[in-house]
Design a protein around this motif. Structure first.
Motif, short mmCIF file in Angstrom:
data_model
loop_
_atom_site.label_atom_id
_atom_site.label_comp_id
_atom_site.label_asym_id
_atom_site.label_seq_id
_atom_site.Cartn_x
_atom_site.Cartn_y
_atom_site.Cartn_z
N THR A 90 0.83 -1.21 0.00
CA THR A 90 0.00 0.00 0.00
C THR A 90 0.86 1.26 0.00
OG1 THR A 90 -1.72 -1.19 1.21
CG2 THR A 90 -1.85 1.21 1.22
N LEU A 91 1.95 1.23 0.76
CA LEU A 91 2.87 2.36 0.76
C LEU A 91 3.47 2.59 -0.62
CD1 LEU A 91 4.87 1.86 4.10
CD2 LEU A 91 3.10 3.54 3.65
N SER A 140 0.84 3.96 -3.02
CA SER A 140 0.05 5.10 -2.57
C SER A 140 0.01 6.28 -3.55
CB SER A 140 0.55 5.56 -1.20
OG SER A 140 1.92 5.92 -1.27
N LEU A 176 -2.67 5.35 -6.01
CA LEU A 176 -3.98 5.27 -5.37
C LEU A 176 -4.52 6.66 -5.03
CD1 LEU A 176 -3.38 2.27 -2.93
CD2 LEU A 176 -4.58 2.24 -5.11
N ALA A 177 -3.64 7.57 -4.67
CA ALA A 177 -4.08 8.92 -4.32
C ALA A 177 -4.59 9.67 -5.53
CB ALA A 177 -2.94 9.69 -3.67
N GLN A 187 -9.01 10.81 -0.73
CA GLN A 187 -8.10 10.53 0.36
C GLN A 187 -7.76 9.05 0.38
OE1 GLN A 187 -10.00 11.90 3.96
NE2 GLN A 187 -9.00 13.92 3.83
N VAL A 188 -6.52 8.78 0.71
CA VAL A 188 -6.06 7.40 0.84
C VAL A 188 -5.44 7.24 2.21
CG1 VAL A 188 -4.48 5.64 -0.02
CG2 VAL A 188 -5.70 7.12 -1.63
N VAL A 242 -2.89 5.76 4.55
CA VAL A 242 -1.57 5.12 4.47
C VAL A 242 -1.09 4.87 5.88
CG1 VAL A 242 0.77 5.33 3.60
CG2 VAL A 242 -1.12 6.32 2.31
N THR A 270 -3.49 9.96 6.39
CA THR A 270 -4.16 10.00 5.09
C THR A 270 -3.42 10.97 4.18
OG1 THR A 270 -5.65 11.75 5.85
CG2 THR A 270 -6.40 9.45 6.09
N ALA A 301 2.07 11.47 -1.16
CA ALA A 301 2.29 10.04 -0.95
C ALA A 301 3.68 9.59 -1.34
CB ALA A 301 1.26 9.24 -1.74
N TYR A 303 6.02 8.25 1.42
CA TYR A 303 5.58 6.92 1.89
C TYR A 303 5.94 5.84 0.88
CZ TYR A 303 2.95 9.82 5.14
OH TYR A 303 2.60 10.74 6.08
N ALA A 304 5.85 6.16 -0.39
CA ALA A 304 6.22 5.19 -1.41
C ALA A 304 7.71 4.88 -1.35
CB ALA A 304 5.85 5.73 -2.80
#
Length: 430
Positions: free
Chosen positions: A155-156, A159, A162-163, A168-169, A171, A175, A182, A185-186
């Protein structure tokens, strides 16, 4: 010089460059092949576990009594599970022994089929049952937790994409609204990929270690105790036979050979030196004297005379006096020792001092004999170059075998550069 390939996954995990070898893929293969086996076993356990958990939960939350039908179902199901587990574990164990070679090349002890009755009466069979329950209960839980963590990491990584498709996603702990938010986080998710790749190896190594511990342990403690007793009986029988041979040689063959040597000597005096029989008689006389010397050496090898006359401490001091380097002897022996222990300790010191003279290039050595309670401790140390390795010769290996036959143990410390210490612990209960 290239190092030898690791024999098992645990060893490979300790080496640098693990992630670039084939071991992670072997770990993955081991884990993937576990999934169907553990899945089938877990389903079987859930048939009993799920109703039990539901009934206990209902009883705690609503105070409802557990229905009698459910109690009977669980009791009968538990009995059937326990009755069939020793037989089911045969197939599971066979598959596990084959799969274990993916991550551990060390062979497991071969277990012979002992019949259906043996599946219910031997410790080996019930250890296999424990391994089967481990695969069906603990392993699926561990896999599930790791899969959840892996899903969070994916998910990271995903992200930013996805965002872009939603407002909102979520993580992990926060969020994000835009792909730009994101990105950090990726990056963290990508950096965690090697950690998860290594984690797969750790999980496989733990699972393999449990399998080896349960499936590779000695068959029966009673059998091992009987082996130990048998080895002790053999050592005692050998010692008794050795003493008998010593008496026979000393009291029988040696006096007769001494008499023969004297008779040949007297015959030489009666035969003129120019007689044709003089030379053969002289040769026979010399051979008889050489045979006397050889026989004395044989008797000495069976049990050194100094050990009989001086005791262990005195015999060891005599060895030290004959050594090619200065040897200090410290002896603290309070009471008499069994013959087997005395002989073993004597030859330990003899072999160690011989090794010091041949290989150690030492300037001095020290021998300690200590009797503490029911144990005799023999320590031989030197200030030589060290590096003693039982794999490079048979001396230390033979010495360890001799010590083991007396129910003792040998410990060796010999780092390159020295010093070397050989410690032997022998039981001396009389």
């Amino acid at each position: 010089m290239t190092s030898a390939p690791p024999p098992h996954l645990t060893d490979a995990l300790r080496r640098r460059g693990y992630l670039l070898t084939s071991w992670p893929w072997r770990a993955v293969a081991y884990l993937v092949t576990t999934v169907p086996i553990a899945g089938v076993l877990s389903i079987g356990l859930l048939v009993l576990g799920a109703p039990l958990l539901a009934a206990v939960n209902a009883a705690r939350q609503h105070g409802r009594p557990i229905p009698l039908a459910l109690v009977l179902f669980l009791a009968v199901g538990s009995l059937i599970t326990l009755a069939s587990a020793p037989l089911v574990s045969v197939a599971v164990t066979a598959i596990e022994r084959w799969r274990l070679r993916l991550v551990d090349a060390r062979p497991l002890p071969v277990q012979r089929w002992q019949g259906v009755a043996g599946r219910y009466t031997t410790a080996t069979a019930w250890r296999e049952v424990a391994h089967t329950f481990w695969l069906g209960s603990v392993v699926p839980l561990g896999y599930g937790m790791f899969a959840l963590l892996l899903l969070l990491d994916l998910t990271l990584v995903a992200s930013p994409w996805l965002a872009g498709d939603a407002d909102q996603v979520i993580v992990v702990w926060t969020t994000v609204d835009t792909p730009r938010q994101a990105v950090p986080y990726a990056i963290l998710g990508v950096l965690l990929v090697p950690v998860f790749w290594y984690g797969l190896g750790v999980i496989a190594a733990v699972q393999a270690a449990v399998a080896r511990w349960l499936l590779g342990r000695p068959t029966d403690g009673a059998a091992l105790r009987e082996v130990t007793r048998s080895r002790t009986r053999l050592a005692n029988a050998y010692e008794a036979e050795r003493r008998r041979i010593e008496r026979d040689v000393h009291d029988g063959a040696q006096p007769r050979l001494t008499s023969l040597t004297l008779q040949l000597g007297l015959a030489r005096l009666d035969v003129p030196s120019d007689s044709p029989a003089a030379r053969p008689l002289a040769i026979a006389h010399e051979q008889a004297k050489e045979l006397m010397t050889t026989l004395r050496q044989i008797v000495h090898g069976i049990r050194p005379q100094s050990l009989t006359d001086l005791g262990l401490a005195g015999a060891v001091r005599e060895q030290a006096d004959e050594a090619t380097i200065p040897v200090t002897v410290h002896a603290d022996i309070g009471r008499s020792l069994p013959d087997v222990i005395e002989m073993t300790a004597y030859f330990v010191v003899s072999e160690c001092l011989g090794n010091v003279a041949r290989h150690a290039r030492a300037t001095r050595a020290e021998v300690r004999l200590t009797q503490a309670g029911d144990q005799l401790v023999v320590e031989v140390s030197d200030d030589g170059v060290g590096g003693a390795d039982p794999a490079r010769g048979t001396g230390l290996t033979g010495l360890a075998d001799r010590v083991a036959a007396a129910n003792g143990r040998l410990l060796l410390a010999s780092p390159p550069g020295g010093p070397t210490l050989v410690r032997v612990e022998l039981p001396c209960r009389t």
